[in-house]
Design a protein around this motif. Sequence first.
Motif, PDB file in Angstrom:
ATOM      1  N   ALA A 140      50.333  47.432  46.473  1.00  0.00           N
ATOM      2  CA  ALA A 140      49.084  46.682  46.316  1.00  0.00           C
ATOM      3  C   ALA A 140      47.882  47.612  46.313  1.00  0.00           C
ATOM      4  O   ALA A 140      47.009  47.517  45.442  1.00  0.00           O
ATOM      5  CB  ALA A 140      48.954  45.650  47.436  1.00  0.00           C
ATOM      6  N   SER A 141      47.812  48.512  47.287  1.00  0.00           N
ATOM      7  CA  SER A 141      46.625  49.358  47.408  1.00  0.00           C
ATOM      8  C   SER A 141      46.514  50.331  46.242  1.00  0.00           C
ATOM      9  O   SER A 141      45.409  50.598  45.750  1.00  0.00           O
ATOM     10  CB  SER A 141      46.622  50.102  48.746  1.00  0.00           C
ATOM     11  N   GLU A 142      47.642  50.857  45.774  1.00  0.00           N
ATOM     12  CA  GLU A 142      47.600  51.764  44.628  1.00  0.00           C
ATOM     13  C   GLU A 142      47.158  51.031  43.366  1.00  0.00           C
ATOM     14  O   GLU A 142      46.352  51.543  42.587  1.00  0.00           O
ATOM     15  CB  GLU A 142      48.973  52.399  44.422  1.00  0.00           C
ATOM     16  N   PHE A 245      43.726  39.517  41.023  1.00  0.00           N
ATOM     17  CA  PHE A 245      44.388  39.699  42.309  1.00  0.00           C
ATOM     18  C   PHE A 245      44.102  38.533  43.242  1.00  0.00           C
ATOM     19  O   PHE A 245      42.981  38.026  43.290  1.00  0.00           O
ATOM     20  CB  PHE A 245      43.902  40.990  42.960  1.00  0.00           C
ATOM     21  N   VAL A 246      45.122  38.147  43.997  1.00  0.00           N
ATOM     22  CA  VAL A 246      44.975  37.103  45.005  1.00  0.00           C
ATOM     23  C   VAL A 246      45.395  37.703  46.341  1.00  0.00           C
ATOM     24  O   VAL A 246      46.570  38.003  46.555  1.00  0.00           O
ATOM     25  CB  VAL A 246      45.834  35.870  44.689  1.00  0.00           C
ATOM     26  N   TRP A 267      50.066  38.959  49.333  1.00  0.00           N
ATOM     27  CA  TRP A 267      49.313  39.136  48.088  1.00  0.00           C
ATOM     28  C   TRP A 267      50.178  38.920  46.849  1.00  0.00           C
ATOM     29  O   TRP A 267      51.389  39.138  46.867  1.00  0.00           O
ATOM     30  CB  TRP A 267      48.705  40.541  48.032  1.00  0.00           C
ATOM     31  N   ARG A 268      49.489  38.560  45.771  1.00  0.00           N
ATOM     32  CA  ARG A 268      50.112  38.526  44.446  1.00  0.00           C
ATOM     33  C   ARG A 268      49.048  38.796  43.391  1.00  0.00           C
ATOM     34  O   ARG A 268      47.870  38.544  43.610  1.00  0.00           O
ATOM     35  CB  ARG A 268      50.750  37.167  44.150  1.00  0.00           C
ATOM     36  N   ALA A 279      48.753  32.832  46.551  1.00  0.00           N
ATOM     37  CA  ALA A 279      49.673  33.914  46.902  1.00  0.00           C
ATOM     38  C   ALA A 279      50.582  33.550  48.054  1.00  0.00           C
ATOM     39  O   ALA A 279      51.732  33.966  48.097  1.00  0.00           O
ATOM     40  CB  ALA A 279      48.882  35.181  47.252  1.00  0.00           C
ATOM     41  N   ALA A 280      50.058  32.815  49.019  1.00  0.00           N
ATOM     42  CA  ALA A 280      50.797  32.541  50.252  1.00  0.00           C
ATOM     43  C   ALA A 280      51.443  31.162  50.210  1.00  0.00           C
ATOM     44  O   ALA A 280      50.770  30.169  49.915  1.00  0.00           O
ATOM     45  CB  ALA A 280      49.866  32.646  51.458  1.00  0.00           C
TER      46      ALA A 280
END
Length: 452
Positions: A140-142, A245-246, A267-268, A279-280
């Motif tokens: 996610a962070s990348e 992004f979510v 996240w998704r 996402a959740a």
Amino acid sequence: MAFDPQAYRPERNILSLGDAFYDRVTAANFPETRLRFRNDRAAAEVGLAGLDDAEWVRHFGRFVPLPGSLEQPLALRYHGHQFRTYNPDLGDGRGFTFAQLRDDRARLMDLGTKGSGQTPWSRFGDGRLTLKGGVREVLASEMLEALGVPTSRSFSLIETGEELERNDEPSPTRSAVLVRLSHGHIRIGTFQRLAYLRDEDGLRRLTAYVLRDLYGEDSDDPVRLLSLVVERTARLAARYMAAGFVHGVLNSDNINVTGESFDYGPWRFAPTWEPAFVAAYFDQTGLYAFGRQPEAIHWDAMQLAVALRPLVEAEPLIAELDRFPAHYQPAVTDAILWRLGRRPRSAEEDRATVQEVERALRTTGVGIDRFFFDAFAQRLPESYGAEWDAARALLDRHAPRKPRDHAYWNGAPRSMLIEEVEAIWSAIAQADDWAPFHDALAHIRAMAVALA
């Protein structure tokens, strides 16, 4: 020399807040430490790229203090609204602030953990992180960094050799400890705790700390602080939207007052421009759905204003809150044009272009990543059909901001949809095959260069 004397600048500024803001804790003693990921790009920015793997594990798996920084990890105290319900029983329950240091832009940075063991705030949790959760956070962070989202950066991922029981994935499952590099770990919920405790002195001290040490301003003005947070969080919301992004859990304890995204759980990335996409699985009302994220972040900023109310009258705080839409609208326009590889023309034309692109994405169901890949710095292909004619005409008026000459554009768009994430994890879980994980990171970083 492991610690670059020119680049390594340790700090311990957070200690100026005093013991009422944190608890001194000890990291868990893990049965093993297997290095799975180290972010040498981020490490170079804080003077730690010279560490060999053994030294790296010593500091980020065994948590031997970095010289000149914090002598003992700190579990920070905070409260927060979780799905709009106030919770005063929060705090760092499976993480801590391990070190502070300056980066190559002179910003004060925190090295914080996830999965480093129990703290006074663990409640009934084991203080651990699943390896799958760590892999997902790295991905996610990348991906977000490549897409221009202000984000914490996954610094280290070490597998720790424990078997964990979880309700939301097959168990027992493998364990890990993650270290992230962040521009501070002060949350809106950090302020909420002090307001709840009616600690005005603490509120003043924290306000001054954030303005001085995280924003570089010689001020202790709570209105100025809110102004900066509103501007930064509006930009964050805009960048989320442009990235498709979510986050999934935009609670007030998950909003960093520097406007930097962090803490990636459910996240998704949305496959299409569907405002109701969540996402959740536990977000049954869609509170944090894709299209409601700007509203959710604005609401969180409102909670900061409420927390600052003991220090200042309401009117100037309300005035700053009301500026959120004025910050968000140009920010989302700029973010989408940036991802399209187009130069702005005028505020009116730019907004019209972005609105038409959003309309076409929403009504045609074209994949978000496919569209931005096809449209970057070139005419939208005719294969998109007549439904895209209005968007195509408006896009054609915007000059490219950079050539489409990177090798990335000769392949396929890099996405990080849930099916791709699960495939990467499946290779690790079933065969301890990390090749798809590293291939994905290489592709993401190529995309980052192509977009930058």
